[in-house]
Design a protein around this motif. Structure first.
Motif, PDB file in Angstrom:
ATOM      1  N   HIS A 232       0.826  -1.198   0.000  1.00  0.00           N
ATOM      2  CA  HIS A 232       0.000   0.000   0.000  1.00  0.00           C
ATOM      3  C   HIS A 232       0.866   1.256   0.000  1.00  0.00           C
ATOM      4  O   HIS A 232       1.992   1.254   0.514  1.00  0.00           O
ATOM      5  CB  HIS A 232      -0.946   0.002   1.198  1.00  0.00           C
ATOM      6  CG  HIS A 232      -0.279  -0.183   2.523  1.00  0.00           C
ATOM      7  ND1 HIS A 232       0.428   0.816   3.142  1.00  0.00           N
ATOM      8  CD2 HIS A 232      -0.200  -1.248   3.341  1.00  0.00           C
ATOM      9  CE1 HIS A 232       0.907   0.377   4.280  1.00  0.00           C
ATOM     10  NE2 HIS A 232       0.549  -0.886   4.439  1.00  0.00           N
ATOM     11  N   ALA A 233       0.321   2.324  -0.586  1.00  0.00           N
ATOM     12  CA  ALA A 233       1.011   3.615  -0.605  1.00  0.00           C
ATOM     13  C   ALA A 233       0.688   4.394   0.663  1.00  0.00           C
ATOM     14  O   ALA A 233       1.424   5.292   1.071  1.00  0.00           O
ATOM     15  CB  ALA A 233       0.573   4.401  -1.834  1.00  0.00           C
ATOM     16  N   LEU A 234      -0.439   4.059   1.270  1.00  0.00           N
ATOM     17  CA  LEU A 234      -0.923   4.785   2.442  1.00  0.00           C
ATOM     18  C   LEU A 234      -1.782   3.851   3.273  1.00  0.00           C
ATOM     19  O   LEU A 234      -2.493   3.005   2.724  1.00  0.00           O
ATOM     20  CB  LEU A 234      -1.771   5.973   1.951  1.00  0.00           C
ATOM     21  CG  LEU A 234      -2.198   7.048   2.933  1.00  0.00           C
ATOM     22  CD1 LEU A 234      -0.980   7.775   3.494  1.00  0.00           C
ATOM     23  CD2 LEU A 234      -3.119   8.048   2.224  1.00  0.00           C
ATOM     24  N   ARG A 235      -1.680   4.016   4.597  1.00  0.00           N
ATOM     25  CA  ARG A 235      -2.536   3.211   5.478  1.00  0.00           C
ATOM     26  C   ARG A 235      -2.990   4.080   6.636  1.00  0.00           C
ATOM     27  O   ARG A 235      -2.176   4.655   7.352  1.00  0.00           O
ATOM     28  CB  ARG A 235      -1.749   2.003   6.000  1.00  0.00           C
ATOM     29  CG  ARG A 235      -2.570   1.076   6.898  1.00  0.00           C
ATOM     30  CD  ARG A 235      -1.787  -0.215   7.129  1.00  0.00           C
ATOM     31  NE  ARG A 235      -2.508  -1.131   8.013  1.00  0.00           N
ATOM     32  CZ  ARG A 235      -2.322  -1.214   9.332  1.00  0.00           C
ATOM     33  NH1 ARG A 235      -1.433  -0.426   9.938  1.00  0.00           N
ATOM     34  NH2 ARG A 235      -3.014  -2.065  10.058  1.00  0.00           N
ATOM     35  N   ILE A 236      -4.285   4.210   6.780  1.00  0.00           N
ATOM     36  CA  ILE A 236      -4.864   5.015   7.858  1.00  0.00           C
ATOM     37  C   ILE A 236      -5.466   4.050   8.871  1.00  0.00           C
ATOM     38  O   ILE A 236      -6.265   3.184   8.507  1.00  0.00           O
ATOM     39  CB  ILE A 236      -5.963   5.943   7.295  1.00  0.00           C
ATOM     40  CG1 ILE A 236      -5.366   6.936   6.288  1.00  0.00           C
ATOM     41  CG2 ILE A 236      -6.687   6.668   8.427  1.00  0.00           C
ATOM     42  CD1 ILE A 236      -6.409   7.667   5.447  1.00  0.00           C
ATOM     43  N   VAL A 237      -5.078   4.191  10.123  1.00  0.00           N
ATOM     44  CA  VAL A 237      -5.649   3.346  11.171  1.00  0.00           C
ATOM     45  C   VAL A 237      -6.766   4.114  11.868  1.00  0.00           C
ATOM     46  O   VAL A 237      -6.577   5.245  12.296  1.00  0.00           O
ATOM     47  CB  VAL A 237      -4.564   2.934  12.195  1.00  0.00           C
ATOM     48  CG1 VAL A 237      -5.183   2.106  13.321  1.00  0.00           C
ATOM     49  CG2 VAL A 237      -3.452   2.152  11.511  1.00  0.00           C
TER      50      VAL A 237
END
Lengths: 337, 63
Positions: free
Chosen positions: A139-144
Motif C-alpha cells: 500500500h502507498a498509504l494506510r490510515i488506522v
C-alpha cells in the motif's frame, strides 16, 4: 417505470454500480459471485469467479478497464473488465468492506474490517491503469481508525481528501496524500452507523446514509452538513441523481420472518427526495426485503437497487420524472432563458 | 380568514424554497469555479476521463 429484474444472484445483494458510460451494471452479493449486466435490457454480460466468501463491495475505474472487489475472504481483488481475468489479489487480516477508485483511476482504497487484535483501517494502493502492467504489492498509504472503525470511504475531488464514514455515526476528513486526520464530526446520531457514502459527479460533496434513519448532504471541503433527509426507516444507501436534483434513499427494517406483510407484498421502497428542498416526492416499491444499495445511472436516465431479497431491480426513468419541477425551479429555468 | 392564513403560509413556503434554490445555485457556482482554478478536468467532466481523441479535438479547437 416498469423495472427490469436481474435474477442470477442466489443471495442478498451488497453493492451495485454503473460504469461511467452507464451501459453496464456490476453487482456483488453474499453468494461470492460478481455479476456484470447490460443496463438497458438486463442481459447478463458475464461473471467474475474467484472470491471464497461473501462479497461486500465493488467499484469500476473511470475507463471501465479495471474492476475492484472486496469481501469476507479477506481479499481485495483487481479484475480486467472485458476478459474477466483476475489481475491482482491483496490479502488482509480481516474482510474488505468497501473499495473505491479515485476520480483519475490511479488510486484504489479499501476499508478493512475491525476484529479482535485488528483495528479497522483504510488502505490506499497506487494503480497502473494498464491491465497488462504489474500492480504494487504494498500500500502507498494506510490510515488506522483507532476511534471508531470506518464503514465506508472514498476520495474527494483531485483525491485531496479521503472521507470516511464510521460505525459511531461520525464522518472524518483525512489528507489524501499523508493520511493525517484533519477533521472528524458527528453528523449522524451517536453510534448509528454510517452505511453509505456516495459522491456527487464532481466530488465536491457527498451523501451519507445512516441507521439513524436519515441521509445527509455534506461538503468535502469543510464537512458542513448542507441538507438532511429524514425518513422512518434505517437506511443502507443514498444516491444522488444527475439531470434532476433528487436523492434516492434505500433501506428498510429487516424482516424477522418472511411472513411479515411488508416482505410478502414486496413493500420495501426506494424513497425519492428533492435534493435542495429536502421534501419527499415519491416512492418506488417492489423489493421483498431491505434495499442494501441504490445506484444512479451516471447520465441520470435511471437507477438500480440491490436488495436483501437477492434481486437487482433496474428502472429507466419516464417522461413524467424528467418533467417534474417545483414552481420555483420553473421560475429559475425561465429566468435563465 | 383561514384562506388568508393559508395563502400567507404558502407564500412563506415558496419564498423559503426560492431562497434554498438561490443559495444552492450560488454554492454550486463557487465549487465549479474552484474546480476550474484547480484544473480538475475529470471532476468537471462528471467523472469521465476525456479520451485521447477528445483531448486532441480540444487542442485543434484552440488552434
Amino acid at each position: 417505470m416498469r423495472p427490469i429484474l436481474l435474477s442470477g444472484h442466489e443471495r442478498a445483494l451488497t453493492q451495485v454500480k454503473y460504469n461511467p458510460d452507464g451501459d453496464i451494471i456490476f453487482s456483488v452479493s453474499k453468494d461470492h459471485v460478481v455479476g456484470a449486466w447490460y443496463s438497458h435490457n438486463g442481459e447478463r454480460l458475464g461473471t467474475y469467479h474467484g472470491h471464497q466468501g461473501a462479497l461486500w463491495t465493488v467499484d469500476v475505474d473511470p475507463t471501465s478497464t479495471l474492476l475492484a472487489t472486496g469481501g469476507a475472504d479477506n481479499t481485495m481483488r483487481l479484475w480486467e473488465v472485458k476478459s474477466g481475468k483476475l489481475l491482482k489479489t491483496w490479502d488482509f487480516a480481516t474482510s474488505i468492506k468497501r473499495v473505491e477508485f479515485s476520480a483519475d483511476g490511479r488510486q484504489l482504497l479499501g476499508v478493512t474490517e475491525k476484529r479482535s487484535g485488528h483495528l479497522g483501517t483504510i488502505v490506499v494502493y497506487d494503480i497502473n491503469p494498464d491491465p497488462e502492467a504489474d500492480q504494487a504489492d504494498d500500500h502507498a498509504l494506510r490510515i488506522v481508525c483507532d476511534e471508531s472503525k470506518a464503514t465506508v470511504a472514498g476520495f474527494s475531488y483531485l483525491a485531496r481528501y479521503i472521507i470516511a464514514g464510521h460505525e459511531d455515526g461520525s464522518v472524518s476528513q483525512y489528507d489524501g496524500k499523508t493520511g493525517e486526520l484533519l477533521y472528524n464530526t458527528q453528523v449522524h446520531e451517536d453510534d448509528m452507523q454510517v452505511t453509505d457514502l456516495q459522491w456527487a459527479p464532481d466530488r465536491t460533496y457527498f451523501i451519507t446514509a445512516s441507521k439513524d434513519k436519515s441521509a445527509k448532504l455534506i461538503t468535502a471541503e469543510s464537512l458542513e452538513v448542507l441538507k438532511t433527509y429524514v425518513t422512518d426507516t434505517p437506511l443502507n444507501s443514498a444516491a444522488m441523481t444527475s439531470v434532476k436534483d433528487f436523492v434516492i434513499l434505500g433501506g428498510g427494517q429487516a424482516a424477522m420472518d418472511v411472513t411479515t406483510t411488508s416482505a410478502r407484498q414486496g413493500k420495501f421502497e426506494a424513497r425519492f427526495y428533492h435534493k435542495i428542498f429536502m421534501e419527499e416526492i415519491g416512492r418506488v416499491r417492489g423489493h421483498f426485503g431491505p434495499l442494501n444499495y441504490v445506484a444512479v445511472h451516471p447520465q441520470g436516465t435511471g437507477y438500480c437497487s440491490g436488495g436483501e431479497d437477492g434481486y437487482v431491480r433496474v428502472h429507466h426513468f419516464d417522461k413524467a420524472y424528467f418533467d417534474f419541477l417545483y414552481e420555483v425551479e420553473r421560475e429559475q429555468a425561465q429566468a435563465n432563458l | 380568514q383561514d384562506l388568508a392564513k393559508k395563502n400567507t403560509a404558502n407564500r412563506q413556503v415558496v419564498e423559503a424554497r426560492r431562497e434554498m434554490l438561490r443559495e444552492w445555485l450560488e454554492w454550486r457556482e463557487s465549487m465549479i469555479e474552484m474546480l476550474q482554478e484547480e484544473g480538475a478536468e475529470i471532476e468537471l467532466n462528471g467523472g469521465k476521463i476525456l479520451s485521447n481523441e477528445d483531448a486532441d479535438g480540444r487542442v485543434e479547437e484552440i488552434e
